[in-house]
Scaffold this active site. Sequence first.
Site, PDB file in Angstrom:
ATOM      1  N   SER A 120      53.054  55.177  18.206  1.00  0.00           N
ATOM      2  CA  SER A 120      52.835  54.382  17.000  1.00  0.00           C
ATOM      3  C   SER A 120      52.106  55.215  15.960  1.00  0.00           C
ATOM      4  O   SER A 120      51.424  56.185  16.296  1.00  0.00           O
ATOM      5  CB  SER A 120      52.003  53.141  17.331  1.00  0.00           C
ATOM      6  OG  SER A 120      50.653  53.502  17.582  1.00  0.00           O
ATOM      7  N   ASP A 121      52.247  54.840  14.692  1.00  0.00           N
ATOM      8  CA  ASP A 121      51.324  55.381  13.711  1.00  0.00           C
ATOM      9  C   ASP A 121      49.973  54.719  13.969  1.00  0.00           C
ATOM     10  O   ASP A 121      49.871  53.712  14.671  1.00  0.00           O
ATOM     11  CB  ASP A 121      51.816  55.123  12.285  1.00  0.00           C
ATOM     12  CG  ASP A 121      51.264  56.140  11.301  1.00  0.00           C
ATOM     13  OD1 ASP A 121      50.243  56.778  11.609  1.00  0.00           O
ATOM     14  OD2 ASP A 121      51.840  56.302  10.220  1.00  0.00           O
ATOM     15  N   LEU A 122      48.931  55.287  13.396  1.00  0.00           N
ATOM     16  CA  LEU A 122      47.587  54.834  13.727  1.00  0.00           C
ATOM     17  C   LEU A 122      47.419  53.341  13.438  1.00  0.00           C
ATOM     18  O   LEU A 122      47.573  52.900  12.293  1.00  0.00           O
ATOM     19  CB  LEU A 122      46.563  55.639  12.925  1.00  0.00           C
ATOM     20  CG  LEU A 122      45.099  55.325  13.207  1.00  0.00           C
ATOM     21  CD1 LEU A 122      44.750  55.546  14.671  1.00  0.00           C
ATOM     22  CD2 LEU A 122      44.189  56.162  12.309  1.00  0.00           C
ATOM     23  N   TYR A 123      47.147  52.592  14.496  1.00  0.00           N
ATOM     24  CA  TYR A 123      46.924  51.139  14.444  1.00  0.00           C
ATOM     25  C   TYR A 123      48.123  50.362  13.902  1.00  0.00           C
ATOM     26  O   TYR A 123      47.979  49.218  13.487  1.00  0.00           O
ATOM     27  CB  TYR A 123      45.676  50.800  13.625  1.00  0.00           C
ATOM     28  CG  TYR A 123      44.399  51.365  14.195  1.00  0.00           C
ATOM     29  CD1 TYR A 123      44.073  51.196  15.537  1.00  0.00           C
ATOM     30  CD2 TYR A 123      43.502  52.066  13.392  1.00  0.00           C
ATOM     31  CE1 TYR A 123      42.892  51.727  16.065  1.00  0.00           C
ATOM     32  CE2 TYR A 123      42.322  52.598  13.905  1.00  0.00           C
ATOM     33  CZ  TYR A 123      42.023  52.429  15.243  1.00  0.00           C
ATOM     34  OH  TYR A 123      40.867  52.942  15.755  1.00  0.00           O
ATOM     35  N   SER A 124      49.307  50.983  13.903  1.00  0.00           N
ATOM     36  CA  SER A 124      50.470  50.247  13.392  1.00  0.00           C
ATOM     37  C   SER A 124      50.892  49.129  14.347  1.00  0.00           C
ATOM     38  O   SER A 124      51.531  48.160  13.923  1.00  0.00           O
ATOM     39  CB  SER A 124      51.641  51.189  13.122  1.00  0.00           C
ATOM     40  OG  SER A 124      52.189  51.696  14.309  1.00  0.00           O
TER      41      SER A 124
END
Length: 776
Positions: A314-318
Amino acid sequence: MRRTMILALLAMLTMGSMAQKNLPYKNPKLPIEQRVKDLLSRMTLEEKVGQMRCTLAWNYYEIQGNKVVPSELFKKDIKEGNIGMLWATYRADPWTQKSLSNGLNPELAAKAGNALQKYVIDNTRLGIPLFLAEEAPHGHMAIGTTVFPTGLGMAATWSPETAEAMGRVVSKEVRLQGAHISYGPVLDLSRDPRWSRVEESMGEDPVLTGTIAAALVKGLGGGDLSKPYSTLVTLKHFIAYGTTEGGQNGNQSIVGQRDLLQNFLPPFKKVIDAGALSVMTSYNSLDGIPSTGSAELYTDILRKQWNFKGFVVSDLYSIDGLWETHHVAKTRQEAGVMALKAGVDEDLGGKAFEGLVDAVKKGMVSEQEIDVACGRILQKKFEMGLFDHPYVDVKAAKEVRSEADKAVALEAAQKLVTLLKNDHNTLPLRKDMKVAVIGPNADNVYNMLGDYTAPQEPGNVKTILMGIQSKLPKENVEYVKGCAVRDTNNCNINEAVEAAKRADVVVVAVGGSSARDFKTSYKATGAAEADIKSISDMDSGEGYDRASLSLLGRQQELLEALKKTGKPLVVIYIEGRPLEKNWAAANADALLTAYYPGQEGGQAIADVLFGDVNPAGRLPISVPVSVGQLPDYYNKRVPKPHNYVEMSAQPLYTFGYGLSYTTFSYSNLQIQKQGKDSFCVSFDVTNTGSKDGDEVAQLYLHDAVASVVQPMEQLKHFARVYIKKGETRHIEFDVTPEDLQMIGQDMKPTIEPGDFEVLVGNSSDNILLKGTLTVE
């Protein structure tokens, strides 16, 4: 008796240790698939989920003199979370609050990596080594590494060979410091320059993006993780993240399915085929489906259609964003389950997947699904040899940012400089001239570098002023800043004008900046928060979306004041996006853009200004006249846009454009059929000018009649070639069946019979040779 008991206990411990060493997953002679299967069979559910969590790691170490030891926070997270992957351990910037004084130089970074690995191997039940993931879109984002041009600048070189050379440097620097995964390149097609992350992308075209990125990945190791300096490459961001509505970072993207299949997905497929083994999700949504929760993207397309064998992060905290931003999940735990079922294997940030253990117990997801995702991560750890060789040689870290590495960065910067205007042969400058060097980007170290850059030691970065000073006697150079990028206070425009009057020529560097500072506020994702009250230079970089593309602050006033002196005016844009250049195009004697050229950028620009390098950079993205034209990418579908009431629909400068200090002619176009749906297109390019130089020959195709509306033209091949004055180079391009494919009415790739226009030139709007090939 006591001695006998002690000896017996030691023997038991020794036998236990030997038995542990002889476990199948620790046997390097066994097939990797067998080792993964054995290890999974021994892991608890908690340990499996821990491998799928990637936590923020810049606070996981403590520097004690010349030693680096694990922090108590690291030990706590390992004990409680069984964490298997770390992100940004070596990162230093204002967001992490790590600087030259408290961050890691390359030697300390290698020590830190070894210390963290040793702790995990010695203090966890199964001793599974860590994966260390690092940002590396234009060089490893760590102290003491080589800073290359950002993605947009690398694309402007139109040189796959240079991109590959950059990749070799970046991968070696990452691996020498004990990290394994490199985040980047960024493959998002940028169709709205208001977007804050255009600088990271490779522009608007799928072929240029895919070709440059594939070469970069080849340099990064090409997916062969057994090589000592190969990194596991993570591509960003899947998918259509650079075409969000209104240029707003992370907003919805309005992209049709055919456009997705024809333009946005092919660069990723090409670069995955070149060896990329990881793909990062994106923050945006497509037709109401958030990327991070899309099974169509990660299961159907990536794995079933493309047979992708890597893992998805995932992208950060996506993943959290499915719950907090997109509101398609009621809880963070539900968001984690949704992402896992979509095909996401690793949670960057680590919060959402923390709830997967409980989700299995509740029946929301099966342990078998956990095994599949965890197994993908473990597979790559085994392929990289981390179970057998987890540590690095600390002494070798001194090779980071060698003179050879800096030479590659200089070559890249030289090749990207794009000459847009040169009236009356203003350039190159003579080396006996008096030069006034002016502007907010003339002598600002960090404004040369772009986002995702670590703090720099004094003297490492070459500014434009420093480059010019290297060419001229000290008394021939006078510098006045004039104004800042955004701040309207503390300007000295009058002093700049007086310096200009004393000079033979004025070189003024304007544009933007993605330089983060310690005053800027940052979101949890690391994106900067734009503040209309802020007076930093930052007008670009993640989170800094623009409503306009004009120069900010008093830069326009500075330009106009300098013009009034009557002295020859050379304008250089240092920029993270194609800023509006209407005034400069009309009034400057010479105009260049150098994007964010990296640490050697100032020297490279000076080399071009004084003729030691003949410029051959070409625009990877169109430069609009007005935001009212957006989107203004060159390969729109027919019909050709008609003019507006107020202005032409044509951009100021189009994709592929760029000038040289010499001239070239094109001739002798030949089109030969080589086989079914295969052709050879050849032609000659002659240097008709007075200087040696590079030319970038470009081949475009247009499907004349098709069952689905086609682009006005589409780049298919290009070649950057060096040609001495008076000489001719013969260039050949193989047009393959893939080049002739379109996405048909049934949404499947097809080749339709008929005529294709063959368009050869040196930019998308300067076609010099035309022909036709016929598909039967």
